[in-house]
Design an enzyme around this catalytic site. Structure first.
Site, PDB file in Angstrom:
ATOM      1  N   ASP A  29      34.938  41.304  43.362  1.00 22.19           N
ATOM      2  CA  ASP A  29      35.993  41.396  42.098  1.00 22.19           C
ATOM      3  C   ASP A  29      35.177  42.103  40.972  1.00 22.19           C
ATOM      4  O   ASP A  29      33.894  41.671  40.603  1.00 22.19           O
ATOM      5  CB  ASP A  29      36.301  39.917  41.997  1.00 22.19           C
ATOM      6  CG  ASP A  29      37.606  40.222  40.917  1.00 22.19           C
ATOM      7  OD1 ASP A  29      37.357  40.630  39.969  1.00 22.19           O
ATOM      8  OD2 ASP A  29      38.716  39.650  41.389  1.00 22.19           O
ATOM      9  N   HIS A  93      45.582  39.425  48.913  1.00 17.73           N
ATOM     10  CA  HIS A  93      44.382  39.385  48.886  1.00 17.73           C
ATOM     11  C   HIS A  93      43.859  38.064  48.810  1.00 17.73           C
ATOM     12  O   HIS A  93      44.502  37.084  48.097  1.00 17.73           O
ATOM     13  CB  HIS A  93      43.598  40.392  47.863  1.00 17.73           C
ATOM     14  CG  HIS A  93      44.166  40.210  46.339  1.00 17.73           C
ATOM     15  ND1 HIS A  93      45.352  40.643  45.967  1.00 17.73           N
ATOM     16  CD2 HIS A  93      43.698  39.228  45.471  1.00 17.73           C
ATOM     17  CE1 HIS A  93      45.462  40.296  44.658  1.00 17.73           C
ATOM     18  NE2 HIS A  93      44.547  39.345  44.396  1.00 17.73           N
ATOM     19  N   HIS A  95      40.944  35.310  47.014  1.00 14.12           N
ATOM     20  CA  HIS A  95      39.616  35.319  46.163  1.00 14.12           C
ATOM     21  C   HIS A  95      38.796  34.458  46.908  1.00 14.12           C
ATOM     22  O   HIS A  95      39.107  33.325  47.368  1.00 14.12           O
ATOM     23  CB  HIS A  95      39.857  35.022  45.296  1.00 14.12           C
ATOM     24  CG  HIS A  95      40.836  35.724  44.087  1.00 14.12           C
ATOM     25  ND1 HIS A  95      40.305  36.659  42.983  1.00 14.12           N
ATOM     26  CD2 HIS A  95      42.162  35.869  44.117  1.00 14.12           C
ATOM     27  CE1 HIS A  95      41.207  37.191  42.315  1.00 14.12           C
ATOM     28  NE2 HIS A  95      42.386  36.806  43.304  1.00 14.12           N
TER      29      HIS A  95
HETATM   30  P1  AMP Z   1      45.256  38.691  41.066  1.00 16.06           P
HETATM   31  O1  AMP Z   1      46.370  39.865  41.587  1.00 16.06           O
HETATM   32  O2  AMP Z   1      45.833  37.955  40.185  1.00 16.06           O
HETATM   33  O3  AMP Z   1      44.825  37.721  42.394  1.00 16.06           O
HETATM   34  O4  AMP Z   1      44.130  39.436  40.676  1.00 16.06           O
HETATM   35  C1  AMP Z   1      43.646  40.513  41.136  1.00 16.06           C
HETATM   36  C2  AMP Z   1      42.197  40.716  41.102  1.00 16.06           C
HETATM   37  O5  AMP Z   1      41.800  41.916  41.484  1.00 16.06           O
HETATM   38  C3  AMP Z   1      41.649  40.385  39.604  1.00 16.06           C
HETATM   39  O6  AMP Z   1      40.526  39.075  39.631  1.00 16.06           O
HETATM   40  C4  AMP Z   1      40.828  41.588  39.236  1.00 16.06           C
HETATM   41  O7  AMP Z   1      39.549  41.421  38.678  1.00 16.06           O
HETATM   42  C5  AMP Z   1      40.492  42.201  40.681  1.00 16.06           C
HETATM   43  N1  AMP Z   1      40.575  43.758  40.438  1.00 16.06           N
HETATM   44  C6  AMP Z   1      41.326  44.398  39.888  1.00 16.06           C
HETATM   45  N2  AMP Z   1      41.152  45.789  40.133  1.00 16.06           N
HETATM   46  C7  AMP Z   1      39.804  45.714  40.943  1.00 16.06           C
HETATM   47  C8  AMP Z   1      38.827  46.856  41.062  1.00 16.06           C
HETATM   48  N3  AMP Z   1      39.118  48.043  40.872  1.00 16.06           N
HETATM   49  N4  AMP Z   1      37.881  46.405  41.652  1.00 16.06           N
HETATM   50  C9  AMP Z   1      37.543  45.077  41.959  1.00 16.06           C
HETATM   51  N5  AMP Z   1      38.483  44.263  41.641  1.00 16.06           N
HETATM   52  C10 AMP Z   1      39.590  44.507  40.908  1.00 16.06           C
END
Ligand code: AMP
Length: 133
Positions: A29, A93, A95
């Site tokens: 992330d 996704h 985490h």
């Molecule tokens: P959520 O959709 O609330 O589960 O969060 C999306 C996650 O994706 C967040 O923790 C962001 O930091 C992460 N994120 C967004 N864009 C990118 C990227 N280009 N590379 C890695 N992580 C990302």
């Protein structure tokens, strides 16, 4: 339009890649809440995690388990926590969040600063610990 995660999977956007198989992709992330905070993404572009077909849901969890085990071996947290949120990126996704202390927060407001070099090192360490069971 392709999601940002699909662009990462296709290599159109760079990522700190950890692992990949036919149906899944794992990478760090970019705004971690712990060192080694990893995302496991099914390649199929489905927004809501629980809309994934059962077989795909199961394979995603199994793939996440492999990556979590690699995090456990390489970074030695107490254990690896799991959150499925999906409020920001409309592409299902998981985490994986290494928990290094008993009182560590899993709140997304508690970002940690990790340098680019350290991100590369973390991704490499986790990747090297895959399949070493
Ligand atoms: P959520 O959709 O609330 O589960 O969060 C999306 C996650 O994706 C967040 O923790 C962001 O930091 C992460 N994120 C967004 N864009 C990118 C990227 N280009 N590379 C890695 N992580 C990302």
């Amino acid at each position: 339009m392709a999601t940002i995660f699909t662009k990462i999977i296709l290599g159109e956007i760079p990522s700190y890649k950890i692992a990949e198989d036919e149906r899944h992709f794992a990478f760090l992330d970019i705004n971690p809440i712990a060192e080694g905070h990893t995302l496991v993404v099914p390649k199929k572009e489905i927004d809501y995690f629980f809309d994934l077909p059962d077989s795909h849901l199961q394979s995603t969890i199994s793939f996440a388990k492999k990556v979590a085990r690699a995090i456990d071996r390489s970074l030695k947290p107490l254990r690896t926590g799991v959150i499925v949120q999906g409020l920001e990126v409309p592409h299902a996704h998981v985490h994986l969040i290494p928990l290094y202390t008993h009182n560590q927060s899993m709140s997304f407001s508690n970002k940690v600063d990790v340098s680019e070099d350290r991100m590369k090192e973390l991704a490499k360490k986790i990747a090297e610990s895959l399949n070493t069971d």
